[in-house]
Design a protein around this motif. Structure first.
Motif, short mmCIF file in Angstrom:
data_model
loop_
_atom_site.label_atom_id
_atom_site.label_comp_id
_atom_site.label_asym_id
_atom_site.label_seq_id
_atom_site.Cartn_x
_atom_site.Cartn_y
_atom_site.Cartn_z
N ALA A 103 5.16 -12.45 -13.29
CA ALA A 103 5.39 -12.60 -11.85
C ALA A 103 5.98 -11.32 -11.26
CB ALA A 103 6.31 -13.79 -11.58
N LEU A 104 6.91 -10.70 -11.99
CA LEU A 104 7.50 -9.44 -11.52
C LEU A 104 6.47 -8.32 -11.54
CD1 LEU A 104 11.02 -9.73 -13.15
CD2 LEU A 104 10.52 -9.71 -10.69
N TRP A 105 5.60 -8.31 -12.53
CA TRP A 105 4.53 -7.31 -12.58
C TRP A 105 3.62 -7.45 -11.35
CZ3 TRP A 105 -0.82 -7.32 -12.85
CH2 TRP A 105 -1.42 -6.10 -13.19
N ALA A 106 3.29 -8.69 -10.99
CA ALA A 106 2.45 -8.94 -9.82
C ALA A 106 3.18 -8.56 -8.53
CB ALA A 106 2.01 -10.40 -9.79
N LEU A 107 4.48 -8.83 -8.48
CA LEU A 107 5.29 -8.44 -7.32
C LEU A 107 5.28 -6.92 -7.18
CD1 LEU A 107 7.25 -9.08 -5.01
CD2 LEU A 107 9.09 -9.10 -6.72
N MET A 108 5.45 -6.22 -8.30
CA MET A 108 5.40 -4.76 -8.28
C MET A 108 4.03 -4.28 -7.80
SD MET A 108 5.48 -2.04 -11.39
CE MET A 108 3.86 -2.63 -11.85
N MET A 109 2.98 -4.96 -8.24
CA MET A 109 1.63 -4.60 -7.80
C MET A 109 1.50 -4.78 -6.29
SD MET A 109 -0.98 -3.25 -9.14
CE MET A 109 -0.35 -3.38 -10.79
N TYR A 110 2.07 -5.84 -5.76
CA TYR A 110 2.06 -6.07 -4.30
C TYR A 110 2.72 -4.90 -3.58
CZ TYR A 110 2.75 -8.47 0.17
OH TYR A 110 2.72 -8.82 1.50
N TRP A 111 3.92 -4.49 -4.05
CA TRP A 111 4.63 -3.36 -3.41
C TRP A 111 3.83 -2.06 -3.55
CZ3 TRP A 111 7.17 -6.30 -0.70
CH2 TRP A 111 8.15 -7.20 -1.12
N MET A 112 3.21 -1.84 -4.71
CA MET A 112 2.44 -0.62 -4.93
C MET A 112 1.23 -0.55 -3.99
SD MET A 112 2.62 -0.27 -9.06
CE MET A 112 1.96 1.38 -9.21
N ILE A 113 0.56 -1.65 -3.82
CA ILE A 113 -0.60 -1.67 -2.93
C ILE A 113 -0.15 -1.50 -1.48
CG2 ILE A 113 -2.54 -3.08 -2.11
CD1 ILE A 113 -2.75 -4.10 -5.03
N ALA A 114 1.00 -2.07 -1.12
CA ALA A 114 1.55 -1.86 0.22
C ALA A 114 1.90 -0.39 0.43
CB ALA A 114 2.79 -2.73 0.42
N PHE A 115 2.37 0.26 -0.62
CA PHE A 115 2.69 1.69 -0.56
C PHE A 115 1.43 2.52 -0.35
CE2 PHE A 115 3.30 5.83 -2.53
CZ PHE A 115 4.50 6.26 -1.98
N VAL A 116 0.38 2.20 -1.08
CA VAL A 116 -0.88 2.96 -1.02
C VAL A 116 -1.63 2.69 0.28
CG1 VAL A 116 -3.13 3.27 -2.12
CG2 VAL A 116 -1.07 3.12 -3.52
N PHE A 117 -1.57 1.45 0.76
CA PHE A 117 -2.30 1.06 1.98
C PHE A 117 -1.28 0.57 3.03
CE2 PHE A 117 -5.25 0.30 -1.55
CZ PHE A 117 -6.30 1.13 -1.17
N PRO A 118 -0.52 1.47 3.62
CA PRO A 118 0.57 1.05 4.51
C PRO A 118 0.12 0.35 5.79
CG PRO A 118 0.28 3.42 4.61
CD PRO A 118 -0.61 2.92 3.50
N ALA A 119 -1.13 0.49 6.18
CA ALA A 119 -1.61 -0.17 7.40
C ALA A 119 -2.31 -1.50 7.13
CB ALA A 119 -2.55 0.77 8.16
N ALA A 120 -2.40 -1.90 5.87
CA ALA A 120 -3.10 -3.15 5.53
C ALA A 120 -2.34 -4.36 6.07
CB ALA A 120 -3.24 -3.27 4.02
N SER A 121 -3.09 -5.35 6.52
CA SER A 121 -2.46 -6.59 6.95
C SER A 121 -1.88 -7.30 5.73
CB SER A 121 -3.48 -7.49 7.64
OG SER A 121 -4.42 -7.98 6.70
#
Length: 132
Positions: A42-60
């Motif tokens: 679950a923490l790995w997936a949470l980290m993935m969420y933050w990483m994708i938000a970092f890479v795609f800052p304008a994504a909904s």
């Protein structure tokens, strides 16, 4: 106007999640087994969420959630592929942390919980105007 995330906040969330994940492994003897079962995933997936938000800052948030779940699920299903070169990568600690070792249906639930947690945390922090 589309949302534009502040990458510094998301970088800090990535680091914080990594620290919590490593601490959860270190102190796993003190946690109930039911928690230990899916906490790392679950923490790995949470980290993935933050990483994708970092890479795609304008994504909904909706697109971010879909991308994070897709990556997590693809990584899990990739564990069904057992080829020498991929298993060689998985034999190293970093490779095992990123790619996992063996497919488990229960990991998909843990990933869903982790990504949903990220979505909820982000929506709550945005509502409070802590992050943007």
């Amino acid at each position: 106007m589309p949302m534009q995330r502040n990458r510094l906040y998301y970088f800090l969330l990535i680091v914080l999640t990594i620290i919590i994940g490593l601490a959860s492994r270190h102190f796993s003897n003190y946690l109930p087994e039911i928690i230990n079962l899916g906490l790392g995933d679950a923490l790995w997936a949470l980290m993935m969420y933050w990483m994708i938000a970092f890479v795609f800052p304008a994504a909904s948030i909706r697109n971010l959630t879909a991308m994070a779940l897709t990556v997590c699920f693809l990584v899990e299903f990739s564990q069904l592929i057992q080829v020498d070169w991929l298993n060689a990568i998985r034999s190293y600690r970093f490779g095992a942390l990123v790619l996992g070792q063996g497919f488990l249906w229960s990991d998909l639930l843990a990933y869903t919980i982790g990504v949903a947690s990220g979505m909820c945390i982000e929506m709550n922090l945005m509502r409070r105007r802590v992050i943007s």
